[in-house]
Design a protein around this motif. Structure first.
Motif, PDB file in Angstrom:
ATOM      1  N   THR A 261       0.825  -1.213   0.000  1.00  0.00           N
ATOM      2  CA  THR A 261       0.000   0.000   0.000  1.00  0.00           C
ATOM      3  C   THR A 261       0.858   1.262   0.000  1.00  0.00           C
ATOM      4  O   THR A 261       0.404   2.318  -0.418  1.00  0.00           O
ATOM      5  CB  THR A 261      -0.948   0.021   1.214  1.00  0.00           C
ATOM      6  OG1 THR A 261      -0.167  -0.121   2.399  1.00  0.00           O
ATOM      7  CG2 THR A 261      -1.968  -1.097   1.117  1.00  0.00           C
ATOM      8  N   ASN A 262       2.105   1.134   0.442  1.00  0.00           N
ATOM      9  CA  ASN A 262       3.032   2.274   0.438  1.00  0.00           C
ATOM     10  C   ASN A 262       3.807   2.392  -0.880  1.00  0.00           C
ATOM     11  O   ASN A 262       4.702   3.219  -0.991  1.00  0.00           O
ATOM     12  CB  ASN A 262       4.034   2.161   1.589  1.00  0.00           C
ATOM     13  CG  ASN A 262       3.368   2.302   2.935  1.00  0.00           C
ATOM     14  OD1 ASN A 262       2.258   2.809   3.034  1.00  0.00           O
ATOM     15  ND2 ASN A 262       4.036   1.838   3.974  1.00  0.00           N
ATOM     16  N   GLY A 263       3.513   1.519  -1.854  1.00  0.00           N
ATOM     17  CA  GLY A 263       4.170   1.575  -3.147  1.00  0.00           C
ATOM     18  C   GLY A 263       5.495   0.846  -3.247  1.00  0.00           C
ATOM     19  O   GLY A 263       6.223   0.996  -4.223  1.00  0.00           O
ATOM     20  N   LYS A 264       5.832   0.032  -2.262  1.00  0.00           N
ATOM     21  CA  LYS A 264       7.098  -0.708  -2.247  1.00  0.00           C
ATOM     22  C   LYS A 264       6.920  -2.058  -2.938  1.00  0.00           C
ATOM     23  O   LYS A 264       5.960  -2.772  -2.683  1.00  0.00           O
ATOM     24  CB  LYS A 264       7.524  -0.902  -0.790  1.00  0.00           C
ATOM     25  CG  LYS A 264       8.869  -1.492  -0.611  1.00  0.00           C
ATOM     26  CD  LYS A 264       9.902  -0.430  -0.451  1.00  0.00           C
ATOM     27  CE  LYS A 264      11.187  -1.089   0.034  1.00  0.00           C
ATOM     28  NZ  LYS A 264      12.298  -0.223  -0.032  1.00  0.00           N
ATOM     29  N   SER A 265       7.837  -2.422  -3.827  1.00  0.00           N
ATOM     30  CA  SER A 265       7.805  -3.710  -4.521  1.00  0.00           C
ATOM     31  C   SER A 265       8.287  -4.819  -3.602  1.00  0.00           C
ATOM     32  O   SER A 265       9.243  -4.637  -2.844  1.00  0.00           O
ATOM     33  CB  SER A 265       8.697  -3.672  -5.764  1.00  0.00           C
ATOM     34  OG  SER A 265       8.263  -2.687  -6.649  1.00  0.00           O
ATOM     35  N   VAL A 266       7.644  -5.999  -3.708  1.00  0.00           N
ATOM     36  CA  VAL A 266       8.033  -7.153  -2.898  1.00  0.00           C
ATOM     37  C   VAL A 266       7.743  -8.428  -3.679  1.00  0.00           C
ATOM     38  O   VAL A 266       6.786  -8.498  -4.450  1.00  0.00           O
ATOM     39  CB  VAL A 266       7.305  -7.163  -1.525  1.00  0.00           C
ATOM     40  CG1 VAL A 266       5.810  -7.292  -1.689  1.00  0.00           C
ATOM     41  CG2 VAL A 266       7.854  -8.260  -0.624  1.00  0.00           C
ATOM     42  N   VAL A 267       8.590  -9.431  -3.499  1.00  0.00           N
ATOM     43  CA  VAL A 267       8.351 -10.757  -4.066  1.00  0.00           C
ATOM     44  C   VAL A 267       8.691 -11.798  -3.002  1.00  0.00           C
ATOM     45  O   VAL A 267       9.684 -11.669  -2.284  1.00  0.00           O
ATOM     46  CB  VAL A 267       9.167 -10.994  -5.364  1.00  0.00           C
ATOM     47  CG1 VAL A 267      10.658 -10.993  -5.126  1.00  0.00           C
ATOM     48  CG2 VAL A 267       8.729 -12.290  -6.034  1.00  0.00           C
ATOM     49  N   ASN A 268       7.833 -12.800  -2.880  1.00  0.00           N
ATOM     50  CA  ASN A 268       8.044 -13.935  -1.981  1.00  0.00           C
ATOM     51  C   ASN A 268       8.131 -15.190  -2.838  1.00  0.00           C
ATOM     52  O   ASN A 268       7.307 -15.376  -3.738  1.00  0.00           O
ATOM     53  CB  ASN A 268       6.866 -14.087  -1.009  1.00  0.00           C
ATOM     54  CG  ASN A 268       6.786 -12.948  -0.036  1.00  0.00           C
ATOM     55  OD1 ASN A 268       7.543 -12.878   0.909  1.00  0.00           O
ATOM     56  ND2 ASN A 268       5.864 -12.029  -0.285  1.00  0.00           N
ATOM     57  N   PHE A 269       9.105 -16.039  -2.555  1.00  0.00           N
ATOM     58  CA  PHE A 269       9.235 -17.295  -3.291  1.00  0.00           C
ATOM     59  C   PHE A 269      10.043 -18.292  -2.475  1.00  0.00           C
ATOM     60  O   PHE A 269      10.550 -17.966  -1.402  1.00  0.00           O
ATOM     61  CB  PHE A 269       9.870 -17.057  -4.676  1.00  0.00           C
ATOM     62  CG  PHE A 269      11.261 -16.479  -4.641  1.00  0.00           C
ATOM     63  CD1 PHE A 269      12.377 -17.292  -4.739  1.00  0.00           C
ATOM     64  CD2 PHE A 269      11.452 -15.107  -4.530  1.00  0.00           C
ATOM     65  CE1 PHE A 269      13.654 -16.755  -4.726  1.00  0.00           C
ATOM     66  CE2 PHE A 269      12.716 -14.563  -4.529  1.00  0.00           C
ATOM     67  CZ  PHE A 269      13.820 -15.387  -4.622  1.00  0.00           C
ATOM     68  N   ARG A 270      10.139 -19.519  -2.998  1.00  0.00           N
ATOM     69  CA  ARG A 270      10.912 -20.570  -2.335  1.00  0.00           C
ATOM     70  C   ARG A 270      12.014 -21.041  -3.267  1.00  0.00           C
ATOM     71  O   ARG A 270      11.848 -21.026  -4.486  1.00  0.00           O
ATOM     72  CB  ARG A 270      10.017 -21.754  -1.972  1.00  0.00           C
ATOM     73  CG  ARG A 270       9.047 -21.412  -0.860  1.00  0.00           C
ATOM     74  CD  ARG A 270       8.021 -22.510  -0.593  1.00  0.00           C
ATOM     75  NE  ARG A 270       8.552 -23.821  -0.294  1.00  0.00           N
ATOM     76  CZ  ARG A 270       8.946 -24.246   0.909  1.00  0.00           C
ATOM     77  NH1 ARG A 270       8.886 -23.419   1.929  1.00  0.00           N
ATOM     78  NH2 ARG A 270       9.388 -25.457   1.086  1.00  0.00           N
ATOM     79  N   ILE A 271      13.138 -21.441  -2.685  1.00  0.00           N
ATOM     80  CA  ILE A 271      14.201 -22.057  -3.467  1.00  0.00           C
ATOM     81  C   ILE A 271      14.465 -23.454  -2.915  1.00  0.00           C
ATOM     82  O   ILE A 271      14.278 -23.717  -1.726  1.00  0.00           O
ATOM     83  CB  ILE A 271      15.502 -21.233  -3.473  1.00  0.00           C
ATOM     84  CG1 ILE A 271      16.079 -21.050  -2.072  1.00  0.00           C
ATOM     85  CG2 ILE A 271      15.300 -19.904  -4.172  1.00  0.00           C
ATOM     86  CD1 ILE A 271      17.483 -20.459  -2.042  1.00  0.00           C
ATOM     87  N   ALA A 272      14.886 -24.335  -3.809  1.00  0.00           N
ATOM     88  CA  ALA A 272      15.307 -25.687  -3.436  1.00  0.00           C
ATOM     89  C   ALA A 272      16.824 -25.730  -3.525  1.00  0.00           C
ATOM     90  O   ALA A 272      17.406 -25.336  -4.541  1.00  0.00           O
ATOM     91  CB  ALA A 272      14.697 -26.717  -4.374  1.00  0.00           C
ATOM     92  N   VAL A 273      17.459 -26.201  -2.459  1.00  0.00           N
ATOM     93  CA  VAL A 273      18.911 -26.280  -2.395  1.00  0.00           C
ATOM     94  C   VAL A 273      19.296 -27.735  -2.190  1.00  0.00           C
ATOM     95  O   VAL A 273      18.793 -28.398  -1.283  1.00  0.00           O
ATOM     96  CB  VAL A 273      19.461 -25.407  -1.239  1.00  0.00           C
ATOM     97  CG1 VAL A 273      20.973 -25.558  -1.121  1.00  0.00           C
ATOM     98  CG2 VAL A 273      19.071 -23.954  -1.448  1.00  0.00           C
ATOM     99  N   ARG A 274      20.173 -28.222  -3.044  1.00  0.00           N
ATOM    100  CA  ARG A 274      20.604 -29.619  -2.982  1.00  0.00           C
ATOM    101  C   ARG A 274      21.567 -29.837  -1.830  1.00  0.00           C
ATOM    102  O   ARG A 274      22.491 -29.069  -1.624  1.00  0.00           O
ATOM    103  CB  ARG A 274      21.282 -29.980  -4.310  1.00  0.00           C
ATOM    104  CG  ARG A 274      21.947 -31.337  -4.425  1.00  0.00           C
ATOM    105  CD  ARG A 274      21.044 -32.570  -4.468  1.00  0.00           C
ATOM    106  NE  ARG A 274      19.830 -32.424  -5.199  1.00  0.00           N
ATOM    107  CZ  ARG A 274      19.568 -32.944  -6.385  1.00  0.00           C
ATOM    108  NH1 ARG A 274      20.494 -33.624  -7.023  1.00  0.00           N
ATOM    109  NH2 ARG A 274      18.398 -32.800  -6.940  1.00  0.00           N
ATOM    110  N   SER A 275      21.351 -30.894  -1.075  1.00  0.00           N
ATOM    111  CA  SER A 275      22.259 -31.289  -0.011  1.00  0.00           C
ATOM    112  C   SER A 275      23.176 -32.374  -0.548  1.00  0.00           C
ATOM    113  O   SER A 275      22.721 -33.279  -1.248  1.00  0.00           O
ATOM    114  CB  SER A 275      21.472 -31.828   1.180  1.00  0.00           C
ATOM    115  OG  SER A 275      22.334 -32.489   2.072  1.00  0.00           O
TER     116      SER A 275
END
Length: 130
Positions: free
Chosen positions: A20-34
């Motif tokens: 609502t304040n005009g700030k860009s945001v992205v949420n996501f997941r990453i897979a990391v190999r063990s």
């Protein structure tokens, strides 16, 4: 010291949102190999703000390998049923290309291109106890 560096593949489709304040945001997941005994994959929640979020959404997509660095954060939220949940996520400060796929224009995308991070403060920073 609170520093996290990971290289992994983006698990979900990226969606750039605006607060609502005009700030860009992205949420996501990453897979990391063990590479341990069981060769399991680990999944991490990630969030990026401002120009870093815009950079990630412009240059990456589901399945692409990404290098990130940032810090580990946790937050709590309450559902409509008044259940409290805690989320731990990586607050991304920089992102880099890590695979050799080509982008749509045919340019090499395997160069290391760090994003220019803005301060990664969330809207709830004023609520921190320190």
């Amino acid at each position: 010291m609170n520093t996290v560096c990971e290289i992994g593949r983006i698990v979900n489709e990226l969606e750039l949102k605006t607060t609502t304040n005009g700030k860009s945001v992205v949420n996501f997941r990453i897979a990391v190999r063990s590479y341990g005994k069981d060769n399991d994959d680990y999944f991490f929640n990630c969030v990026a703000w401002g120009s870093v979020a815009e950079f990630i959404c412009k240059h990456f997509s589901k399945g692409r390998k990404i290098g990130i660095d940032g810090e580990l954060t946790s937050r709590t939220y309450e559902t409509e049923k008044k259940e409290k949940h805690q989320v731990v996520e990586i607050m991304i400060q920089n992102a880099e290309f890590c695979d050799d796929k080509r982008n749509e224009s045919g340019d090499d995308a395997n160069m290391t291109t760090p994003s220019k991070a803005e301060p990664t403060t969330s809207e709830t920073e004023d609520e921190l106890p320190f």
